[in-house]
Scaffold this active site. Structure first.
Site, short mmCIF file in Angstrom:
data_model
loop_
_atom_site.label_atom_id
_atom_site.label_comp_id
_atom_site.label_asym_id
_atom_site.label_seq_id
_atom_site.Cartn_x
_atom_site.Cartn_y
_atom_site.Cartn_z
N SER A 46 31.46 39.10 24.03
CA SER A 46 32.38 39.14 25.17
C SER A 46 31.65 38.52 26.35
O SER A 46 30.42 38.49 26.38
CB SER A 46 32.74 40.59 25.51
N LYS B 133 28.24 44.99 23.90
CA LYS B 133 28.42 43.54 23.80
C LYS B 133 27.14 42.80 24.16
O LYS B 133 26.86 41.72 23.62
CB LYS B 133 29.60 43.10 24.67
N TYR C 130 31.01 49.52 26.80
CA TYR C 130 31.49 48.23 26.27
C TYR C 130 30.48 47.14 26.59
O TYR C 130 30.04 46.38 25.71
CB TYR C 130 32.86 47.91 26.89
N1 LIG Z 1 40.95 40.43 24.48
C1 LIG Z 1 39.92 40.15 25.24
O1 LIG Z 1 40.06 39.85 26.43
C2 LIG Z 1 38.52 40.20 24.68
C3 LIG Z 1 37.50 39.66 25.47
C4 LIG Z 1 36.22 39.69 24.97
C5 LIG Z 1 35.95 40.22 23.72
N2 LIG Z 1 36.98 40.75 22.98
C6 LIG Z 1 36.65 41.30 21.67
O2 LIG Z 1 37.46 40.71 20.70
C7 LIG Z 1 37.52 41.54 19.55
C8 LIG Z 1 38.95 41.63 19.05
O3 LIG Z 1 39.74 42.26 20.01
P1 LIG Z 1 41.20 41.76 20.43
O4 LIG Z 1 41.14 41.43 21.87
O5 LIG Z 1 41.70 40.75 19.48
O6 LIG Z 1 41.98 43.15 20.33
P2 LIG Z 1 43.19 43.66 19.39
O7 LIG Z 1 43.38 45.08 19.80
O8 LIG Z 1 44.34 42.73 19.46
O9 LIG Z 1 42.57 43.58 17.93
C9 LIG Z 1 41.58 44.47 17.50
C10 LIG Z 1 41.81 44.78 16.03
O10 LIG Z 1 40.73 45.62 15.59
C11 LIG Z 1 41.28 46.68 14.81
N3 LIG Z 1 40.40 47.86 14.87
C12 LIG Z 1 40.19 48.71 15.90
N4 LIG Z 1 39.35 49.69 15.54
C13 LIG Z 1 38.99 49.43 14.25
C14 LIG Z 1 38.13 50.08 13.32
N5 LIG Z 1 37.45 51.20 13.64
N6 LIG Z 1 38.01 49.55 12.08
C15 LIG Z 1 38.68 48.43 11.75
N7 LIG Z 1 39.51 47.78 12.58
C16 LIG Z 1 39.66 48.27 13.83
C17 LIG Z 1 42.63 46.95 15.43
O11 LIG Z 1 43.48 47.64 14.52
C18 LIG Z 1 43.11 45.54 15.75
O12 LIG Z 1 43.82 44.97 14.68
C19 LIG Z 1 36.90 42.88 19.98
O13 LIG Z 1 35.58 42.95 19.47
C20 LIG Z 1 36.90 42.78 21.49
O14 LIG Z 1 35.89 43.56 22.09
C21 LIG Z 1 38.26 40.74 23.44
#
Ligand SMILES: NC(=O)c1ccc[n+]([C@@H]2O[C@H](COP(=O)([O-])OP(=O)(O)OC[C@H]3O[C@@H](n4cnc5c(N)ncnc54)[C@H](O)[C@@H]3O)[C@@H](O)[C@H]2O)c1
Length: 264
Positions: free
Chosen positions: A149, A165, A161
């Site tokens: 992130s 990260k 968080y």
């Molecule tokens: N969206 C953002 O702005 C952003 C920014 C930086 C990093 N991220 C990172 O991106 C990654 C994906 O997140 P996203 O934004 O696509 O969110 P999202 O909520 O759309 O997707 C996350 C997915 O992970 C699954 N999940 C949650 N807990 C779980 C567990 N214990 N075991 C298995 N699956 C699990 C959820 O069911 C979901 O399908 C994460 O690591 C998040 O920290 C997101």
């Protein structure tokens, strides 16, 4: 025989036909990445706690879905073993599943909230790396990728968080150093704010989150899950063959660019 100018020489890197395991592939960045690998001819195995979402994505791209809680080592091991049993190997592991975790000030953080967040955002990555490496080392080939992130490089997330990260960067470097001798690359992609299930709940829905994403990006456009998917495919393929231990920050300049340069 390999020609001297064959840029694909070296480890096997073609994404078409390769086997990729993606955690959290039922939604957001993981879903976009699963779709991008499938479109590039990859054989995709999705692991997600939300099995309905994982099945929906898998069914639409001809992938396999399996329920997997990434906080449990045995479930991550079983997901990766299943991919190897079905397809004969694993070429790319993407540790992507995540959640925002515990929030609040440092004076309020609970012990449980802290350890639950470490479990979902950091232990999960260790388990993914460990069990992917177990299969990749004997084959002397593979790419291990993680969703970090821009909170990895700036104080942007809640404390647990941000901590997890940031730790992903150190873990990526450290494991890259070990696995380089086995011709396995280990890299991370660090997204800025993207409208997904994770953020839309925080910022009042998809439209509002896209506006916010554009607002915080000096480049001015919302950052998309598909932008991350492109990087994952690139790093799993020939583009990533000479790079390891790195984290690519893809946040429209949010953590780098601060207004117009003094030279303008
Ligand atoms: N969206 C953002 O702005 C952003 C920014 C930086 C990093 N991220 C990172 O991106 C990654 C994906 O997140 P996203 O934004 O696509 O969110 P999202 O909520 O759309 O997707 C996350 C997915 O992970 C699954 N999940 C949650 N807990 C779980 C567990 N214990 N075991 C298995 N699956 C699990 C959820 O069911 C979901 O399908 C994460 O690591 C998040 O920290 C997101």
């Amino acid at each position: 025989m390999t020609e001297p100018h064959d840029i694909t020489a070296g480890r096997e890197v073609a994404v078409a036909g390769s086997v990729v395991v993606i955690t959290g592939g039922g939604s957001g960045i993981g879903e976009a990445t699963a779709r991008a690998f499938a479109a590039a001819g990859g054989r995709v195995v999705i692991g997600d706690l939300n099995i309905e979402a994982a099945h929906r994505v898998a069914a639409s791209i001809g992938a396999t879905a399996m329920r997997c809680d990434v906080t449990r080592e045995a479930e991550v091991a079983a997901l990766i073993d299943r991919a190897v049993e079905s397809h004969g190997r694993i070429d790319t592991m993407i540790n992507n599943a995540g959640a925002i975790g515990a929030r609040g000030g440092i004076a309020e953080i609970s012990e449980q909230g802290w350890s639950d967040t470490i479990a979902i955002l950091l232990n999960s990555v260790v388990f993914g790396m460990k069990h992917a490496a177990r299969h990749m080392i004997p084959r002397r080939s593979g790419a291990i990728l993680t969703t970090a992130s821009n909170a990895s490089v700036a104080a942007l997330g809640p404390h647990p968080y941000s901590t997890c990260k940031s730790a992903v960067l150190g873990l990526t470097r450290s494991v890259a150093a070990e696995l380089a001798g086995h011709r396995i690359t280990v890299n991370a992609v660090a997204p800025g704010m993207i409208s997904t299930g994770l953020t839309a709940a925080l910022y009042g829905g998809d439209e509002a989150t896209r506006r916010k994403s554009a607002e915080v990006s000096p480049l001015g456009d919302p950052i998309l899950a598909e932008d991350m998917a492109r990087w994952f495919v690139f790093l799993a393929g020939p583009g990533g063959r000479s790079m390891t231990g790195q984290t690519i920050v893809v946040d429209g300049g949010a953590t780098t660019v601060r207004g117009p340069s003094a030279h303008h």
